[in-house]
Every structure is written in C-alpha cells, then in structure tokens.
Write a protein that holds these residues in place. Structure first.
Motif, PDB file in Angstrom:
ATOM      1  N   THR A   1     107.424  16.351  62.468  1.00  0.00           N
ATOM      2  CA  THR A   1     106.479  15.547  63.247  1.00  0.00           C
ATOM      3  C   THR A   1     105.525  14.738  62.378  1.00  0.00           C
ATOM      4  O   THR A   1     104.798  13.883  62.887  1.00  0.00           O
TER       5      THR A   1
ATOM      6  N   ARG B   1     112.295   8.996  68.573  1.00  0.00           N
ATOM      7  CA  ARG B   1     110.973   9.204  69.185  1.00  0.00           C
ATOM      8  C   ARG B   1     110.192   7.901  69.261  1.00  0.00           C
ATOM      9  O   ARG B   1     109.402   7.702  70.193  1.00  0.00           O
TER      10      ARG B   1
ATOM     11  N   ASP C   1     111.443   6.298  72.251  1.00  0.00           N
ATOM     12  CA  ASP C   1     110.861   6.976  73.403  1.00  0.00           C
ATOM     13  C   ASP C   1     109.459   6.443  73.674  1.00  0.00           C
ATOM     14  O   ASP C   1     109.082   6.196  74.834  1.00  0.00           O
TER      15      ASP C   1
ATOM     16  N   THR D   1     107.797  12.156  74.442  1.00  0.00           N
ATOM     17  CA  THR D   1     108.387  12.964  73.386  1.00  0.00           C
ATOM     18  C   THR D   1     108.234  12.238  72.052  1.00  0.00           C
ATOM     19  O   THR D   1     109.192  11.755  71.456  1.00  0.00           O
ATOM     20  N   ASN D   2     106.988  12.121  71.594  1.00  0.00           N
ATOM     21  CA  ASN D   2     106.699  11.435  70.341  1.00  0.00           C
ATOM     22  C   ASN D   2     105.381  11.955  69.791  1.00  0.00           C
ATOM     23  O   ASN D   2     104.600  12.597  70.500  1.00  0.00           O
TER      24      ASN D   2
ATOM     25  N   ASP E   1     105.162   8.675  64.940  1.00  0.00           N
ATOM     26  CA  ASP E   1     106.076   7.818  65.706  1.00  0.00           C
ATOM     27  C   ASP E   1     105.313   6.673  66.358  1.00  0.00           C
ATOM     28  O   ASP E   1     105.762   5.522  66.368  1.00  0.00           O
TER      29      ASP E   1
ATOM     30  N   HIS F   1     115.788  18.415  72.216  1.00  0.00           N
ATOM     31  CA  HIS F   1     115.162  17.884  73.421  1.00  0.00           C
ATOM     32  C   HIS F   1     116.133  17.840  74.591  1.00  0.00           C
ATOM     33  O   HIS F   1     115.744  18.067  75.738  1.00  0.00           O
TER      34      HIS F   1
END
Length: 291
Positions: free
Chosen positions: A31, A38, A41, A48-49, A53, A132
């Motif tokens: 992360t 992501r 996204d 979901t980031n 991102d 995910h």
C-alpha cells in the motif's frame, strides 16, 4: 491509466509472491506504492485504493485531464455490452479475462440482473486482484461466479482450469470479454493468435466483446503515454481500427460494428457520451458473434 488498469497478464513466476497468491497466506498489498489496478479503481470512483494510488492518479490527471473520463466510458461500454449479450443475445455464460479490481456494478452484477442463473468466470493473474476478487465477487444465489488465476498468454491454462470447467459448459455459448487488456500484452505474445485460440475452444453462438486502445488520433500524445509506461516496465501497443478489426476475422459484428466506445450503442440520455467527440476517448469497442 487512460487505457484501463494495467493488466498483469503474465504469470509471475514461481517465487514467493506467486505462492502466496495461490495459498491461504496473506498477499502483500504494498500500500506504500501505487498499483495500476488501484489507480484505475480511483479514477472510476472506487474505494479499493490507498494514498499512493490516489497521488499517482492525480499526477495522471495533471498530464491527461480526460483520464477519468476515458476510464468511465470504457467501463460504460462493458456494462452496455454485457446487457446486450444477456438481454438481446441470450448468453448465460461469460468468461472475462483481465478483470482487474472489482468496481460495482461488475460484469456478473449486470448480467445476473437480467438473468440470475448466469455463470461468470473472471480470470487475472495479479495476486492483488485475486485477493480483492475473492472478497467482492459475490454471485446471485441462482447463478455462479468463479475466479481463475491464469495467464492470458497461455490461454489453454485458463480454459482447462478445473474451476472454469466446473462453472462453464464449453459446449454451450460463452461470451468472451477482453476489456482494455489486449493492448497490454508483451510483444512476445501474439494477441491475434491468443484470441483465435480462445475462440476456437468456444462453440458456435459464442461472442467476443473487447475494447482496445487506438492510435488513429492523438498519435503523438499516445506515443508519449506508451513511453511513460515503458519506463515502468509496462508495454502499451495501440492499434489502428483496421488492425483491431483483425481480431474479429470470421465473426459477425453486431451493429454498429467497431466504434469508439462512447458511440457503441450509447444509453439514451447519457449526457457525457453525447457531449464527446470521436477523438475524446482513444478506445475502440465491438461485439461479434461466432457462427
């Protein structure tokens, strides 16, 4: 990111990361650094980031102000194509390769809203996407969804995966969807051969739906984008409309044929799509039937 999330379509080798993705052990999500799926996204308005991102997405938008628009229109094409296949074509089986991180509504939600008994197999080889997808791909109770960890450059491994053969009946029509994935294939993989091999395994009455980045307009800008991705280890292979048409050789194109995605059967009242010129979204999309 204007071409959809970067699709890690090659198997990652037999190192620890690959083993973690195939086992029950946690997958390292990293992360602290941006991940293309992501970022995509985020551009789609998903959740979901992470901070890295979102920062990468902001940099993309500074260089390409229409990046989020392109992502939305690519996704909207997928929704319209899926509805057409479920409603008008009566397809009840779907194979989506290069699925990326689930963003609602996803393909199975669109088709199962039309036909709850539909069966959908998602395939990708990214362990982050795998994590995910297992959490977020929830089928309608009357139908079924499954996830296959596979390599698009080795289509027989996807087609022969036991999870796929338990979910889909390959003697009955299947809609193969390749949305914003073929232009990410490395140069050593022949996309035309890969599509042909996938279609050869599907019976008459099956469909192919795809979107693909094009170099028909804004060529200089697209060349710069490709160079930028090359520096990150990714390959972007944009193609002309004539080159994209080769994927549909021997198939019957559904009207209106190969079109920029926002002009392929747009929904009535889609103000954003109606406001766009043919060159605002450098993606072609089409759906075709195997006779």
């Amino acid at each position: 990111m204007i071409f959809g999330a970067r699709r890690d379509v090659r198997v990652m080798g037999r190192g620890p990361e690959w083993m973690r993705s195939r086992s029950s052990a946690p997958v390292e999500l990293h992360t602290d650094r941006p991940h293309a799926a992501r970022v995509y996204d985020y551009l789609l308005g998903g959740k979901t980031n992470y901070a890295a991102d979102r920062e990468a997405a902001r940099r993309t938008l500074q260089s390409l102000p229409n990046a989020a628009l392109v992502a939305r229109q690519n996704r909207a094409f997928m929704h319209r194509a899926a509805r057409y296949l479920a409603e008008a074509a009566g397809v009840r089986q779907f194979l989506d390769i290069g699925t990326g991180i689930p963003t609602q509504p996803n393909l199975h939600e669109v088709v199962q809203a039309v036909a709850p008994r539909s069966r959908i197999v998602y395939a990708d080889n990214d362990p982050i996407v795998l994590t995910h997808s297992r959490a977020l791909h929830t089928s309608h109770p009357a139908g079924r969804t499954a996830y296959v960890h596979g390599d698009l450059c080795q289509p027989e491994d996807i087609l022969g995966n036991p999870e796929l053969t338990r979910t889909l009946d390959l003697d009955q029509p299947v809609a193969l969807t390749l949305v914003a994935v073929l232009h990410w294939l490395p140069k050593e993989c022949d996309p035309y051969e890969i599509v042909a091999r996938l279609l050869d395994a599907l019976p008459s009455g099956s469909f192919l739906a795809l979107t693909h980045a094009t170099n028909d307009f804004e060529r200089k800008a697209l060349e710069q984008i490709a160079e930028d991705f090359q520096r990150t280890g990714s390959t972007v292979n944009t193609r002309s409309k004539a080159e994209i048409a080769e994927f549909f050789t021997g198939l019957e194109l559904v009207e209106p044929g190969i079109e920029v995605v926002h002009r392929w059967r747009p929904d009535a009242g889609d103000i954003e799509a109606e406001s766009l010129s043919p060159t605002d979204v450098p993606l072609y999309g089409a759906v075709a039937r195997k006779g």
